[in-house]
Design a protein around this motif. Structure first.
Motif, PDB file in Angstrom:
ATOM      1  N   MET A  17      25.396  26.663  90.921  1.00  0.00           N
ATOM      2  CA  MET A  17      25.720  25.868  92.100  1.00  0.00           C
ATOM      3  C   MET A  17      26.487  26.721  93.111  1.00  0.00           C
ATOM      4  SD  MET A  17      26.732  22.346  90.119  1.00  0.00           S
ATOM      5  CE  MET A  17      27.420  21.613  91.589  1.00  0.00           C
ATOM      6  N   HIS A  18      26.020  26.691  94.366  1.00  0.00           N
ATOM      7  CA  HIS A  18      26.617  27.497  95.422  1.00  0.00           C
ATOM      8  C   HIS A  18      26.979  26.578  96.588  1.00  0.00           C
ATOM      9  CE1 HIS A  18      25.345  31.016  93.187  1.00  0.00           C
ATOM     10  NE2 HIS A  18      24.219  30.350  92.986  1.00  0.00           N
ATOM     11  N   ILE A  51      25.348  16.901  96.080  1.00  0.00           N
ATOM     12  CA  ILE A  51      26.714  16.656  96.537  1.00  0.00           C
ATOM     13  C   ILE A  51      27.525  16.525  95.266  1.00  0.00           C
ATOM     14  CG2 ILE A  51      28.280  15.044  97.658  1.00  0.00           C
ATOM     15  CD1 ILE A  51      26.029  14.427  99.649  1.00  0.00           C
ATOM     16  N   GLN A  52      28.548  17.349  95.146  1.00  0.00           N
ATOM     17  CA  GLN A  52      29.278  17.416  93.883  1.00  0.00           C
ATOM     18  C   GLN A  52      30.734  17.801  94.132  1.00  0.00           C
ATOM     19  OE1 GLN A  52      29.889  16.484  90.610  1.00  0.00           O
ATOM     20  NE2 GLN A  52      27.649  16.483  90.733  1.00  0.00           N
ATOM     21  N   GLU A  53      31.512  17.717  93.105  1.00  0.00           N
ATOM     22  CA  GLU A  53      32.928  18.086  93.080  1.00  0.00           C
ATOM     23  C   GLU A  53      33.116  19.483  93.675  1.00  0.00           C
ATOM     24  OE1 GLU A  53      36.759  18.636  92.298  1.00  0.00           O
ATOM     25  OE2 GLU A  53      35.987  16.894  91.229  1.00  0.00           O
ATOM     26  N   ASN A  54      34.061  19.614  94.621  1.00  0.00           N
ATOM     27  CA  ASN A  54      34.257  20.922  95.247  1.00  0.00           C
ATOM     28  C   ASN A  54      35.633  21.530  94.975  1.00  0.00           C
ATOM     29  OD1 ASN A  54      35.962  19.457  96.873  1.00  0.00           O
ATOM     30  ND2 ASN A  54      34.968  19.985  98.798  1.00  0.00           N
ATOM     31  N   ALA A  55      36.434  20.887  94.135  1.00  0.00           N
ATOM     32  CA  ALA A  55      37.784  21.404  93.893  1.00  0.00           C
ATOM     33  C   ALA A  55      37.903  22.113  92.546  1.00  0.00           C
ATOM     34  CB  ALA A  55      38.804  20.269  93.984  1.00  0.00           C
ATOM     35  N   ARG A  60      31.677  22.208  88.139  1.00  0.00           N
ATOM     36  CA  ARG A  60      30.408  22.870  88.434  1.00  0.00           C
ATOM     37  C   ARG A  60      29.845  23.547  87.186  1.00  0.00           C
ATOM     38  NH1 ARG A  60      33.552  23.837  92.838  1.00  0.00           N
ATOM     39  NH2 ARG A  60      33.984  26.005  92.382  1.00  0.00           N
ATOM     40  N   ARG A  61      30.699  24.214  86.445  1.00  0.00           N
ATOM     41  CA  ARG A  61      30.223  24.877  85.221  1.00  0.00           C
ATOM     42  C   ARG A  61      29.679  23.860  84.220  1.00  0.00           C
ATOM     43  NH1 ARG A  61      34.955  27.898  86.262  1.00  0.00           N
ATOM     44  NH2 ARG A  61      36.101  26.766  84.640  1.00  0.00           N
ATOM     45  N   GLU A  64      26.224  22.775  85.366  1.00  0.00           N
ATOM     46  CA  GLU A  64      25.269  23.845  85.088  1.00  0.00           C
ATOM     47  C   GLU A  64      24.910  23.900  83.603  1.00  0.00           C
ATOM     48  OE1 GLU A  64      27.363  27.215  86.657  1.00  0.00           O
ATOM     49  OE2 GLU A  64      26.979  26.627  88.737  1.00  0.00           O
ATOM     50  N   ARG A  65      25.917  23.799  82.723  1.00  0.00           N
ATOM     51  CA  ARG A  65      25.656  23.828  81.278  1.00  0.00           C
ATOM     52  C   ARG A  65      24.847  22.615  80.833  1.00  0.00           C
ATOM     53  NH1 ARG A  65      30.886  26.258  80.934  1.00  0.00           N
ATOM     54  NH2 ARG A  65      31.857  24.228  80.672  1.00  0.00           N
ATOM     55  N   TYR A  66      25.121  21.464  81.426  1.00  0.00           N
ATOM     56  CA  TYR A  66      24.390  20.250  81.073  1.00  0.00           C
ATOM     57  C   TYR A  66      22.893  20.418  81.360  1.00  0.00           C
ATOM     58  CZ  TYR A  66      22.631  15.497  81.255  1.00  0.00           C
ATOM     59  OH  TYR A  66      21.880  14.366  81.066  1.00  0.00           O
TER      60      TYR A  66
END
Length: 138
Positions: A17-18, A51-55, A60-61, A64-66
């Motif tokens: 995720m970037h 649209i995802q958590e940015n803090a 994010r990890r 990605e693992r999910y």
């Protein structure tokens, strides 16, 4: 009513995720639309938009693992034309989103406090990604 179109071409350095919120906001501010709706559409089948958590980087990890568990590489897929991450990338894109619609009020994206816009790159060796943008408003 005003309509504006544009595009972003982005290259992610690796899968994952970037955060592209800054690039989207920069483009939006140049359009001088006060109230409306911004639609983003990624023109690819092996990357997506979220649209995802940015803090918290851990969030994010975990996402990605999910998805790596949900659509793993080397799982006996027939389609592997571009390598073992080819079909998992398509599956991950199918399970997420290729377009987002975000309200614009007072010239600002109406994202929540902890929300960011992400290019979710599903390939290990990414290529440039094109995102079409359509803004309607006044």
């Amino acid at each position: 009513m005003l309509q504006v179109t544009g595009s972003l071409t982005l290259s992610a350095p690796h899968a994952g995720m970037h955060d592209i919120t800054g690039e989207v906001v920069e483009w939006l501010r140049a359009q001088q639309v006060r109230d409306g709706l911004l639609t983003l559409f990624i023109r690819h089948t092996s990357a997506s938009l979220l649209i995802q958590e940015n803090a918290a980087p851990a969030a994010r990890r975990d996402v990605e693992r999910y998805f790596a568990r949900l659509a793993p590489e080397n799982d006996g897929y027939e389609h592997d034309d571009e390598g073992p991450d080819d079909m998992p990338a398509h599956l991950r894109a199918a399970l997420t989103q290729v377009h987002l619609s975000i309200p614009v009020i007072g010239g600002e994206l109406q994202l929540g406090t902890w929300q960011g816009i992400y290019l979710f790159e599903h390939r290990r060796r990414p290529s440039p990604r094109a995102i079409a943008m359509h803004l309607i408003g006044e």
